[in-house]
Design an enzyme around this catalytic site. Structure first.
Site, PDB file in Angstrom:
ATOM      1  N   HIS A  51       1.000  -1.007  -0.026  1.00  0.00           N
ATOM      2  CA  HIS A  51       0.118   0.119   0.084  1.00  0.00           C
ATOM      3  C   HIS A  51       0.976   1.227  -0.006  1.00  0.00           C
ATOM      4  O   HIS A  51       2.034   1.170   0.380  1.00  0.00           O
ATOM      5  CB  HIS A  51      -1.198   0.011   1.246  1.00  0.00           C
ATOM      6  CG  HIS A  51      -0.119  -0.104   2.566  1.00  0.00           C
ATOM      7  ND1 HIS A  51      -0.149  -1.163   3.458  1.00  0.00           N
ATOM      8  CD2 HIS A  51       0.394   1.165   3.179  1.00  0.00           C
ATOM      9  CE1 HIS A  51       0.495  -0.830   4.544  1.00  0.00           C
ATOM     10  NE2 HIS A  51       0.859   0.682   4.381  1.00  0.00           N
TER      11      HIS A  51
HETATM   12  P1  TYD Z   1      -2.482  -3.900   7.614  1.00  0.00           P
HETATM   13  O1  TYD Z   1      -2.331  -2.503   6.797  1.00  0.00           O
HETATM   14  O2  TYD Z   1      -3.029  -5.059   6.157  1.00  0.00           O
HETATM   15  O3  TYD Z   1      -0.883  -4.357   7.894  1.00  0.00           O
HETATM   16  P2  TYD Z   1       0.488  -4.268   6.791  1.00  0.00           P
HETATM   17  O4  TYD Z   1       0.381  -2.772   6.222  1.00  0.00           O
HETATM   18  O5  TYD Z   1       1.391  -4.758   7.514  1.00  0.00           O
HETATM   19  O6  TYD Z   1       0.299  -5.300   5.444  1.00  0.00           O
HETATM   20  O7  TYD Z   1      -3.304  -4.025   8.676  1.00  0.00           O
HETATM   21  C1  TYD Z   1      -3.476  -5.200   9.485  1.00  0.00           C
HETATM   22  C2  TYD Z   1      -4.901  -4.685  10.028  1.00  0.00           C
HETATM   23  O8  TYD Z   1      -4.534  -4.067  11.129  1.00  0.00           O
HETATM   24  C3  TYD Z   1      -5.824  -4.078   9.392  1.00  0.00           C
HETATM   25  O9  TYD Z   1      -7.042  -4.943   9.674  1.00  0.00           O
HETATM   26  C4  TYD Z   1      -5.944  -2.892   9.803  1.00  0.00           C
HETATM   27  C5  TYD Z   1      -5.581  -3.019  11.206  1.00  0.00           C
HETATM   28  N1  TYD Z   1      -4.832  -1.747  11.728  1.00  0.00           N
HETATM   29  C6  TYD Z   1      -5.134  -0.788  12.784  1.00  0.00           C
HETATM   30  O10 TYD Z   1      -6.438  -1.090  13.160  1.00  0.00           O
HETATM   31  N2  TYD Z   1      -4.441  -0.144  12.995  1.00  0.00           N
HETATM   32  C7  TYD Z   1      -3.081   0.278  12.428  1.00  0.00           C
HETATM   33  O11 TYD Z   1      -2.419   1.269  13.167  1.00  0.00           O
HETATM   34  C8  TYD Z   1      -2.684  -0.307  11.580  1.00  0.00           C
HETATM   35  C9  TYD Z   1      -1.263  -0.200  10.804  1.00  0.00           C
HETATM   36  C10 TYD Z   1      -3.507  -1.458  11.131  1.00  0.00           C
END
Ligand code: TYD
Length: 136
Positions: A51
């Protein structure tokens, strides 16, 4: 790459160990509004991220173990290895990132300039390229 800084934080080290400080306007160019961390990644084949953020800035440290972060500005990609607790990677907004090669004990700490907001995410690479084009 513009918008990416990788530098070594100087330790306040002595014979009791190393102490690292991250302070606004010294090591950190933004005020921290959120901290999150990633640990217990179940295998080196796991890939995370995929992302970009429209506004969020982040400072990333691998406190234990190691991982690689591929940063993509829509034109070029660079790979940053985070394998020491004194390596600080600062990412400005508008950069696609992928995180992989997690070692068994990797603990990745992310300091973020704002609270969690799903609307700040671009999770589709094609959409990211279109968004980057519209930023000029
Ligand atoms: P995700 O964006 O998929 O993680 P990565 O960037 O490591 O691939 O996030 C995983 C889950 O956690 C998603 O459901 C969103 C949640 N999340 C939060 O609730 N708060 C946060 O600060 C972050 C970074 C993620």
């Amino acid at each position: 790459m513009d918008g990416v800084t990788l530098f070594n934080i100087c330790p306040h080290g002595d014979n009791r160990g190393e102490l690292y400080a991250l302070e606004y306007q010294k090591e950190l160019p933004f005020v921290i509004r959120r901290v999150y961390y990633i640990c217990n990644v179940p295998g080196s084949n796991i890939k995370r991220g995929f992302h970009a953020h429209k506004k969020l800035r982040q400072a990333i440290i691998c406190l234990g173990g190691s991982c690689s972060i591929t940063v993509d500005n829509g034109k070029i990609k660079e790979i940053y290895l985070l394998d020491k607790p004194n390596k600080l990677l600062i990412l400005d907004a508008g950069l696609w990132r992928e995180i992989n090669n997690f070692s068994a004990n990797a603990t990745l700490v992310v300091l973020a300039s704002d609270v969690y907001d799903e609307n700040d995410y671009i999770r589709d690479y094609h959409e990211f390229i279109l968004w980057r084009g519209g930023q000029k």
